[in-house]
Enzyme design. Structure first.
Site, PDB file in Angstrom:
ATOM      1  CE1 TYR A   3       3.882  48.816  15.331  1.00  0.00           C
ATOM      2  CE2 TYR A   3       5.666  50.415  15.214  1.00  0.00           C
ATOM      3  CZ  TYR A   3       5.213  49.143  15.519  1.00  0.00           C
ATOM      4  OH  TYR A   3       6.092  48.207  16.009  1.00  0.00           O
ATOM      5  CE  LYS A  40       3.963  48.095  18.683  1.00  0.00           C
ATOM      6  NZ  LYS A  40       3.640  46.764  19.209  1.00  0.00           N
TER       7      LYS A  40
HETATM    8  N1  LIG Z   1      10.153  43.411  13.733  1.00  0.00           N
HETATM    9  C1  LIG Z   1      10.487  44.611  14.202  1.00  0.00           C
HETATM   10  O1  LIG Z   1      11.414  45.277  13.678  1.00  0.00           O
HETATM   11  C2  LIG Z   1       9.740  45.187  15.388  1.00  0.00           C
HETATM   12  C3  LIG Z   1      10.272  46.318  16.022  1.00  0.00           C
HETATM   13  C4  LIG Z   1       9.614  46.849  17.124  1.00  0.00           C
HETATM   14  C5  LIG Z   1       8.436  46.270  17.552  1.00  0.00           C
HETATM   15  N2  LIG Z   1       7.926  45.180  16.916  1.00  0.00           N
HETATM   16  C6  LIG Z   1       6.670  44.632  17.412  1.00  0.00           C
HETATM   17  O2  LIG Z   1       6.811  43.247  17.649  1.00  0.00           O
HETATM   18  C7  LIG Z   1       5.522  42.624  17.577  1.00  0.00           C
HETATM   19  C8  LIG Z   1       5.627  41.365  16.732  1.00  0.00           C
HETATM   20  O3  LIG Z   1       5.964  41.730  15.392  1.00  0.00           O
HETATM   21  P1  LIG Z   1       6.860  40.824  14.434  1.00  0.00           P
HETATM   22  O4  LIG Z   1       7.925  41.696  13.913  1.00  0.00           O
HETATM   23  O5  LIG Z   1       7.211  39.565  15.112  1.00  0.00           O
HETATM   24  O6  LIG Z   1       5.827  40.595  13.238  1.00  0.00           O
HETATM   25  P2  LIG Z   1       5.242  39.268  12.549  1.00  0.00           P
HETATM   26  O7  LIG Z   1       4.435  39.722  11.399  1.00  0.00           O
HETATM   27  O8  LIG Z   1       6.357  38.313  12.300  1.00  0.00           O
HETATM   28  O9  LIG Z   1       4.296  38.658  13.669  1.00  0.00           O
HETATM   29  C9  LIG Z   1       3.092  39.287  14.027  1.00  0.00           C
HETATM   30  C10 LIG Z   1       2.038  38.224  14.252  1.00  0.00           C
HETATM   31  O10 LIG Z   1       0.798  38.871  14.636  1.00  0.00           O
HETATM   32  C11 LIG Z   1      -0.263  38.267  13.918  1.00  0.00           C
HETATM   33  N3  LIG Z   1      -1.380  39.225  13.832  1.00  0.00           N
HETATM   34  C12 LIG Z   1      -1.457  40.340  13.080  1.00  0.00           C
HETATM   35  N4  LIG Z   1      -2.629  40.970  13.302  1.00  0.00           N
HETATM   36  C13 LIG Z   1      -3.280  40.236  14.234  1.00  0.00           C
HETATM   37  C14 LIG Z   1      -4.538  40.373  14.875  1.00  0.00           C
HETATM   38  N5  LIG Z   1      -5.364  41.389  14.595  1.00  0.00           N
HETATM   39  N6  LIG Z   1      -4.884  39.450  15.798  1.00  0.00           N
HETATM   40  C15 LIG Z   1      -4.064  38.402  16.079  1.00  0.00           C
HETATM   41  N7  LIG Z   1      -2.876  38.215  15.483  1.00  0.00           N
HETATM   42  C16 LIG Z   1      -2.485  39.119  14.577  1.00  0.00           C
HETATM   43  C17 LIG Z   1       0.319  37.897  12.576  1.00  0.00           C
HETATM   44  O11 LIG Z   1      -0.437  36.904  11.908  1.00  0.00           O
HETATM   45  C18 LIG Z   1       1.722  37.427  12.985  1.00  0.00           C
HETATM   46  O12 LIG Z   1       1.736  36.048  13.297  1.00  0.00           O
HETATM   47  C19 LIG Z   1       4.571  43.688  17.027  1.00  0.00           C
HETATM   48  O13 LIG Z   1       3.856  44.276  18.084  1.00  0.00           O
HETATM   49  C20 LIG Z   1       5.511  44.704  16.413  1.00  0.00           C
HETATM   50  O14 LIG Z   1       4.944  45.987  16.393  1.00  0.00           O
HETATM   51  C21 LIG Z   1       8.543  44.617  15.833  1.00  0.00           C
END
Ligand SMILES: NC(=O)c1ccc[n+]([C@@H]2O[C@H](COP(=O)([O-])OP(=O)(O)OC[C@H]3O[C@@H](n4cnc5c(N)ncnc54)[C@H](O)[C@@H]3O)[C@@H](O)[C@H]2O)c1
Length: 261
Positions: free
Chosen positions: A155, A159
């Protein structure tokens, strides 16, 4: 603020968490929003709620790991709204697999949607972003995992790839009116923590103490940064990595109490 009046934004992974908060934020600021996600029903719910608020919203089922679905979704968005101004690459897939157990399939399962998905969406959206009257904007959601070692190697490497992609495309398209930027969040309260919380109910409380600003992030904190980078307020910003991380990368958190408190 109505910075996105007459603009159209396509957001991947917009059914939950940061993507959903971004859809809500951009809609509130006047955008027509494409809520795309692999979960069709959840995307529908988000789009219906936005439409109920008087915004123009379209839900599309789109797995960013599938080139055919990405092509079709971008085409459907342009077909419906007639233009595309903003692309938010928000999908990221992480699992807890240890590095020693990271087989070919598991590597692909994380890297392909996270990095390949963004490439696919950018390629499909680019002709429309280049034609956007006020210039196009791409904002990708990275992570602090790309900027320092926090584990989750597949991951994190994906990124980090997004950072390079953002910088290179920012240069490649700077004179053609499309800006590319990246937001790097720290820990944000979304459902991705549910698996960890089930095993370790105090994990987010412990995380809180690592954050200089005294809390972990909420999806709206990240949505605000995405909205800034996508808007004309950031007209002179391209190729940047904006950390939205409660200050965590600015210091050595282990020393925080010792030195500053
Ligand atoms: N939550 C954290 O702590 C955090 C920290 C750093 C980065 N991020 C990044 O933020 C972004 C959003 O994550 P989040 O925390 O809101 O998670 P989340 O699970 O709440 O939302 C992610 C969404 O992506 C959708 N999804 C997953 N695989 C998919 C695919 N192949 N095609 C289309 N949609 C898909 C899921 O159904 C979901 O609605 C991600 O890129 C994650 O890596 C999150």
């Amino acid at each position: 603020m109505r910075r996105f009046e007459d603009r159209v934004a396509f957001i991947t992974g917009a059914a939950h968490g940061i993507g959903r908060a971004t859809a809500q934020r951009l809609a509130r600021e006047g955008a027509s929003v494409v809520v795309s996600d692999i979960e069709a029903d959840a995307a529908d719910k988000v789009a219906s709620a936005l439409a109920g608020d008087g915004s123009r919203a379209l839900a599309l089922c789109c797995d960013v790991a599938r080139p055919d679905q990405v092509e079709a979704a971008i085409a459907a968005a342009v077909d419906r709204f007639g233009r595309l101004d903003v692309l938010v690459n928000n999908v990221g897939v992480a699992t807890d697999t240890a590095f020693e157990d990271l087989g070919e399939e598991e590597w692909q399962r994380q890297v392909d949607p996270t990095l390949g998905g963004a490439v696919r969406c950018i390629q499909a959206a680019l002709p429309h972003l280049l034609a956007a009257p006020g210039g196009g904007a791409v904002v990708s959601v990275g992570s602090i995992n790309a900027l320092a070692a926090f584990g989750n190697e597949a991951y994190s490497a994906a990124k980090a790839g997004l950072v390079s992609l953002t910088q290179n495309l920012a240069m490649r398209y700077a004179r053609r009116g499309v800006r590319f930027n990246l937001v790097a969040p720290g820990t944000v309260r979304t459902r991705i923590w549910e698996r960890r919380l089930a095993k370790d109910p105090s994990v987010l409380e412990r995380m809180t103490s690592l954050y200089p600003l005294g809390r972990i992030g909420e999806p709206e904190d990240i949505a605000a940064a995405i909205a800034f980078l996508a808007s004309s307020d950031a007209a002179w910003v391209t190729g940047t990595v904006l950390r939205v991380d409660g200050g965590v990368l600015a210091g050595h958190t282990g020393f925080l109490r010792e030195v500053f408190e």
